[in-house]
Design an enzyme around this catalytic site. Structure first.
Site, PDB file in Angstrom:
ATOM      1  CG  HIS A 108      -9.255   1.422 -54.117  1.00 47.30           C
ATOM      2  ND1 HIS A 108      -8.818   2.583 -54.706  1.00 47.30           N
ATOM      3  CD2 HIS A 108     -10.003   1.793 -53.056  1.00 47.30           C
ATOM      4  CE1 HIS A 108      -9.278   3.617 -54.008  1.00 47.30           C
ATOM      5  NE2 HIS A 108     -10.010   3.166 -53.012  1.00 47.30           N
ATOM      6  CG  HIS A 153      -9.653   7.513 -52.015  1.00 43.95           C
ATOM      7  ND1 HIS A 153      -8.617   7.266 -51.163  1.00 43.95           N
ATOM      8  CD2 HIS A 153     -10.489   6.451 -51.919  1.00 43.95           C
ATOM      9  CE1 HIS A 153      -8.828   6.111 -50.553  1.00 43.95           C
ATOM     10  NE2 HIS A 153      -9.943   5.592 -50.997  1.00 43.95           N
TER      11      HIS A 153
END
Lengths: 228, 331
Positions: free
Chosen positions: B56, B218
């Site tokens: 991320h 995700h």
């Protein structure tokens, strides 16, 4: 059924009936090693199940965790079954991350803490398995029907307890638990997930077997294998 | 899979070595996977610790520095850090004023940070946790794990970090973090799926002309699939979706974040921001501050998320405070 020997009963301190073979350190270690081997064999399957409704890392995460557990067991040779399971739990918590690390780690830690220093009778081990499930439910907050490992663990524990109450030894109880866990695992397929990342999918989670319930079925199947 | 890696197993360690080489202002503990500021704050202050799965970036390590985080704990790709990492970080940065954990609401993150918080508390470290859950794609009900933490994490870390830097006590720093989270809503659209290095293939298959709407960060699929449409229509739909869950009224001010998911050029993100601004203007909502770029990514996923944070003078003043981190810099 169980065929006990004085060796397994733990230096004469264990119970005397053949049905009441005890869980001692070597047997606990054999279980964890068998589980590690099963995770290795089924790594891809667990990851594929997780890719369908999660983020596709259940197999690799458990594999990383149990590889570390094997290294710890090789180095330490814990003195009793409680220490074997406790070290397994703390290692999983330290190495896995995600949801499966804390959940399985806490389960094994709680099992280890619940076991007596002497080899555990089937009834005592049933108590430890119950403590493991309680730890999972306390940390994860999942209830039966949420499409999680609880859906395999809960019927497995009930089957284990029923078998022990009916006079079964470790092998018989573990075998009943393994079958119940696998039924519970298969029964997660039509469920809609209410916990974990699969819950984000809502109805799209229906039709897929839960990866956590699948690894829990491995946990009870390997227990049956090493005690049988 | 084409990726600039040495091996899937060494992705995190190799990336941390790179962070250490690139940023002398950070202290990178590669074995323990903890990033802290190289120079400690001069006076005792509340320390902010965050972390989460890797993939991320720049979240969270890119936000370590004066005015924002004191430490970040990167986990494996898309996997939360383990409690040991968080405990190591908390020990390293606690000055006695306490530690605020900023945690994105995912089952694994919540559990691992909770175990770490319990261990830290046993050692006498005062710990509070702010849970970030801003993604309106997930219905917050007993039927889900609750809303996911996404873009609002940047605002929580920036604004709470600014207050901590001024010496505010832990309770106040936690309260402002919770206030920012409560004032924020986000929604994301993906044009492609992310490829996790260890998996070697995209998390889901998406036809050339389709998009995943209400996607997470995700690699998990989103709320539904739709045909790709012009940016104007997509941006308007995303604005309307966020507003439908927000308590914003005409005349209100927002901090608007158009965040790239990792595989979308800045050129396109600015196109989206322009359309977002136009749609917000139609609703009578004023953009008081803006942020455009890749801040909370999902590896190589193409697409964007929109975060709208209802602003007031107090939050804006903290938002404008100086910050010096690899990914966010303002003097």
């Amino acid at each position: 059924m169980d065929h006990d020997t004085p060796d397994h009963a733990g230096a004469g301190t264990g119970p005397s009936t053949p049905e009441a073979r005890a869980l001692d350190a070597p047997l606990a270690e054999a279980w964890i090693r068998a589980l590690a081997a099963a995770v290795d064999v089924h790594q891809r399957e667990l990851t594929d199940l997780d890719s369908a409704i999660g983020d596709g890392d259940h197999g690799s995460n458990l594999h990383r965790g149990f590889t570390a557990v094997l290294a710890v067991l090789d180095a330490l040779q814990p003195a009793d079954a409680g220490a074997v399971l406790g070290r397994t739990g703390s290692t999983l918590i330290s190495k896995v991350g995600g949801a499966s690390g804390p959940l399985y780690g806490s389960a094994f830690r709680a099992m280890g803490a619940a076991l007596p220093p002497s080899p555990a009778t089937p009834a005592e081990f049933a108590g430890a398995l119950a403590a493991g499930l309680a730890a999972v439910r306390r940390l994860g907050g999942a209830a039966p029907g949420d499409k999680t490992l609880v859906d395999a663990y809960t019927p497995a524990l009930a089957a284990f307890e029923r078998a022990v109450a009916g006079g079964a030894g470790l092998a018989g109880a573990a075998s009943a638990a393994a079958e119940a866990a696998e039924r519970g695992m298969r029964a997660t397929t039509p469920l809609q997930a209410r916990k974990g990342r699969a819950s984000y999918l809502g109805p799209r989670s229906i039709g897929h077997q839960d990866p956590g319930a699948t690894s829990t079925a491995l946990l009870f199947r390997t227990l049956a294998d090493v005690t049988g | 899979m084409k990726k600039l890696i040495n091996s899937p197993e060494s992705v995190l360690a190799d990336a941390l070595a790179g962070v250490a080489a690139a940023h002398p202002e950070l202290a990178v503990d590669v074995p323990n996977r903890v990033i802290t500021r190289a120079v400690r704050p001069a006076a005792p202050k509340v320390a902010l610790v965050s972390g989460g799965g890797s993939g991320h970036e720049p979240l969270h390590g890119g936000f370590v520095g004066p005015g924002m985080l004191d430490a970040a704990c990167p986990g494996e790709v898309f996997t939360s850090p383990v409690p040991d990492q968080v405990l190591t970080a908390a020990r390293a940065v606690d000055s006695g004023a306490g530690v605020l954990l900023v945690v994105k609401n995912y089952t694994g993150d919540v559990m691992n940070f909770r175990l770490a918080a319990e261990l830290a508390a046993e050692e006498g470290i005062e710990v509070r946790t702010v849970l970030v859950d801003d993604d309106v794609a997930v219905r917050d009900s007993t039927w889900t794990a609750g809303r996911r933490g996404t873009g609002a994490t940047v605002l929580v870390e920036k604004i709470a970090g600014a207050l901590a830097e001024r010496g505010a006590p832990l309770a106040e720093v936690a309260a402002v973090g919770e206030r920012v989270n409560a004032a924020s809503r986000s929604f994301a659209v993906a044009l492609t799926a992310a490829t996790v290095p260890a998996a070697g293939k995209p998390g889901f298959d998406l036809p050339e002309d389709e998009i995943e709407v209400g996607v997470g960060i995700h690699g998990e699929p989103g709320r539904r699939r739709e045909k790709l449409r012009p940016a104007r229509e997509l941006a308007a739909e995303v604005v309307d979706t966020v507003l439908a869950d927000h308590d914003l009224a005409a005349g209100d001010e927002v901090i608007a974040l158009v965040n790239g998911l990792g595989g979308t050029p800045l050129l396109e993100l600015y196109i989206v921001f322009g359309e977002v601004a136009a749609r917000l203007a139609e609703h009578g909502v004023t953009i008081a501050r803006s942020l455009v770029g890749n801040f909370v990514t999902s590896l190589d996923m193409a697409g964007f998320s929109l975060t709208l944070t209802k602003a007031d003078a107090g939050l804006l003043e903290l938002w404008d405070a100086p910050v010096a981190t690899p990914a966010l810099h303002r003097s």
